[in-house]
Design a protein around this motif. Structure first.
Motif, PDB file in Angstrom:
ATOM      1  N   VAL A 182       0.843  -1.190   0.000  1.00  0.00           N
ATOM      2  CA  VAL A 182       0.000   0.000   0.000  1.00  0.00           C
ATOM      3  C   VAL A 182       0.879   1.241   0.000  1.00  0.00           C
ATOM      4  O   VAL A 182       1.968   1.247   0.572  1.00  0.00           O
ATOM      5  CB  VAL A 182      -0.971   0.046   1.208  1.00  0.00           C
ATOM      6  CG1 VAL A 182      -1.935  -1.114   1.168  1.00  0.00           C
ATOM      7  CG2 VAL A 182      -0.242   0.080   2.514  1.00  0.00           C
ATOM      8  N   LEU A 197       0.408   5.313   0.864  1.00  0.00           N
ATOM      9  CA  LEU A 197      -0.467   6.328   1.444  1.00  0.00           C
ATOM     10  C   LEU A 197       0.144   7.694   1.185  1.00  0.00           C
ATOM     11  O   LEU A 197       1.340   7.895   1.417  1.00  0.00           O
ATOM     12  CB  LEU A 197      -0.618   6.118   2.954  1.00  0.00           C
ATOM     13  CG  LEU A 197      -0.999   4.726   3.441  1.00  0.00           C
ATOM     14  CD1 LEU A 197      -1.114   4.722   4.958  1.00  0.00           C
ATOM     15  CD2 LEU A 197      -2.282   4.267   2.809  1.00  0.00           C
ATOM     16  N   ALA A 228      -9.505   5.612  -1.280  1.00  0.00           N
ATOM     17  CA  ALA A 228      -8.866   4.346  -0.938  1.00  0.00           C
ATOM     18  C   ALA A 228      -9.847   3.234  -1.249  1.00  0.00           C
ATOM     19  O   ALA A 228     -11.058   3.419  -1.159  1.00  0.00           O
ATOM     20  CB  ALA A 228      -8.494   4.315   0.538  1.00  0.00           C
ATOM     21  N   MET A 245      -8.904  -0.652   3.052  1.00  0.00           N
ATOM     22  CA  MET A 245      -8.214   0.501   3.634  1.00  0.00           C
ATOM     23  C   MET A 245      -9.182   1.588   4.092  1.00  0.00           C
ATOM     24  O   MET A 245      -8.935   2.265   5.083  1.00  0.00           O
ATOM     25  CB  MET A 245      -7.224   1.089   2.628  1.00  0.00           C
ATOM     26  CG  MET A 245      -6.086   0.152   2.302  1.00  0.00           C
ATOM     27  SD  MET A 245      -4.849   0.906   1.259  1.00  0.00           S
ATOM     28  CE  MET A 245      -5.733   1.051  -0.268  1.00  0.00           C
ATOM     29  N   ALA A 299      -4.783   6.716  -1.245  1.00  0.00           N
ATOM     30  CA  ALA A 299      -4.173   5.421  -0.955  1.00  0.00           C
ATOM     31  C   ALA A 299      -4.314   4.510  -2.159  1.00  0.00           C
ATOM     32  O   ALA A 299      -5.335   4.519  -2.845  1.00  0.00           O
ATOM     33  CB  ALA A 299      -4.832   4.788   0.262  1.00  0.00           C
ATOM     34  N   SER A 311      -3.499   0.385  -3.334  1.00  0.00           N
ATOM     35  CA  SER A 311      -3.049  -0.952  -2.949  1.00  0.00           C
ATOM     36  C   SER A 311      -2.711  -1.738  -4.202  1.00  0.00           C
ATOM     37  O   SER A 311      -3.390  -1.634  -5.219  1.00  0.00           O
ATOM     38  CB  SER A 311      -4.137  -1.676  -2.156  1.00  0.00           C
ATOM     39  OG  SER A 311      -5.271  -1.890  -2.958  1.00  0.00           O
ATOM     40  N   ILE A 320      -4.950  -4.977   5.311  1.00  0.00           N
ATOM     41  CA  ILE A 320      -5.069  -4.306   6.608  1.00  0.00           C
ATOM     42  C   ILE A 320      -3.719  -4.273   7.309  1.00  0.00           C
ATOM     43  O   ILE A 320      -3.297  -3.238   7.835  1.00  0.00           O
ATOM     44  CB  ILE A 320      -6.134  -5.001   7.479  1.00  0.00           C
ATOM     45  CG1 ILE A 320      -7.523  -4.667   6.947  1.00  0.00           C
ATOM     46  CG2 ILE A 320      -6.009  -4.585   8.939  1.00  0.00           C
ATOM     47  CD1 ILE A 320      -8.638  -5.384   7.638  1.00  0.00           C
ATOM     48  N   THR A 340      -1.489  -1.783   5.603  1.00  0.00           N
ATOM     49  CA  THR A 340      -1.903  -0.416   5.927  1.00  0.00           C
ATOM     50  C   THR A 340      -1.441  -0.038   7.331  1.00  0.00           C
ATOM     51  O   THR A 340      -0.957   1.077   7.556  1.00  0.00           O
ATOM     52  CB  THR A 340      -3.430  -0.269   5.808  1.00  0.00           C
ATOM     53  OG1 THR A 340      -3.829  -0.688   4.501  1.00  0.00           O
ATOM     54  CG2 THR A 340      -3.863   1.164   6.026  1.00  0.00           C
TER      55      THR A 340
END
Length: 177
Positions: A103, A105, A116, A120, A134, A136, A146, A149
């Motif tokens: 990921v 951010l 996102a 997320m 964000a 992924s 998860i 993140t």
């Protein structure tokens, strides 16, 4: 107890909690036995206070509500504190990896919203971040996303902490927007 009373009781229970609870995923698994199939459920829940604390939990049980309760309890025990810039976004760009999940951010300007996908979005909503970009890549598995993140969020350092590490004044540390 009637259905209406049960709904009212659940609503009161949720409003008494000081945490924001977001259900990310529910999965049904089957074990084939002599008489047929036995089903179990697993639930992933993200819990936050809307002020920078967030945690996630995984619960497994034979019933969905019990799995959600177990996941919520685990999430509340595993909460971490995340520094938030201006009460709405993160301080700097960061990358998180876990398994095949990657990921990225990025901070966003005011009014951008939470951009996102997948697993997320509930994390940012539970933390209280309202503006973030964000992305992924790698996998769409909610467990790995998860955890990736959370790895990215733990890498965030506010300027004061960076300045202290470098032995500088906080005003001399520049954050690029």
């Amino acid at each position: 107890m009637s259905q209406r009373e049960k709904k009212n009781q659940e609503a009161v229970y949720e409003s008494e909690s000081e945490f924001i609870e977001k259900l990310v995923a529910i999965k049904r698994t089957a074990k084939v036995v002599k008489g047929g199939s036995r089903f179990n459920f697993s639930a992933i829940v993200v819990v936050g206070d809307g002020k920078g604390s967030v945690g996630y939990g995984l619960g497994k049980a034979k019933e969905v509500p019990e799995a959600i309760r177990k996941a919520t309890d685990q999430a509340q025990k595993q909460m971490i504190k995340v520094e938030i810039k201006d009460g709405r976004t993160i301080f700097h760009e960061t990358i998180g990896r876990f398994g095949a999940g990657n990921v990225v951010l990025r901070p966003a300007s005011a009014g951008t919203g939470i951009i996102a996908g997948g697993s997320m979005r509930p994390i940012f909503e539970a933390i209280g971040i309202s503006d973030v970009l964000a992305k992924s890549t790698g996998t769409s598995n909610p467990h790995n996303l998860i955890k990736a993140t959370f790895a990215a969020l733990q890498n965030i350092s506010p300027p004061k902490r960076v300045a202290a590490k470098r032995g500088l004044a906080a005003k001399n540390v520049r954050i690029r927007d």
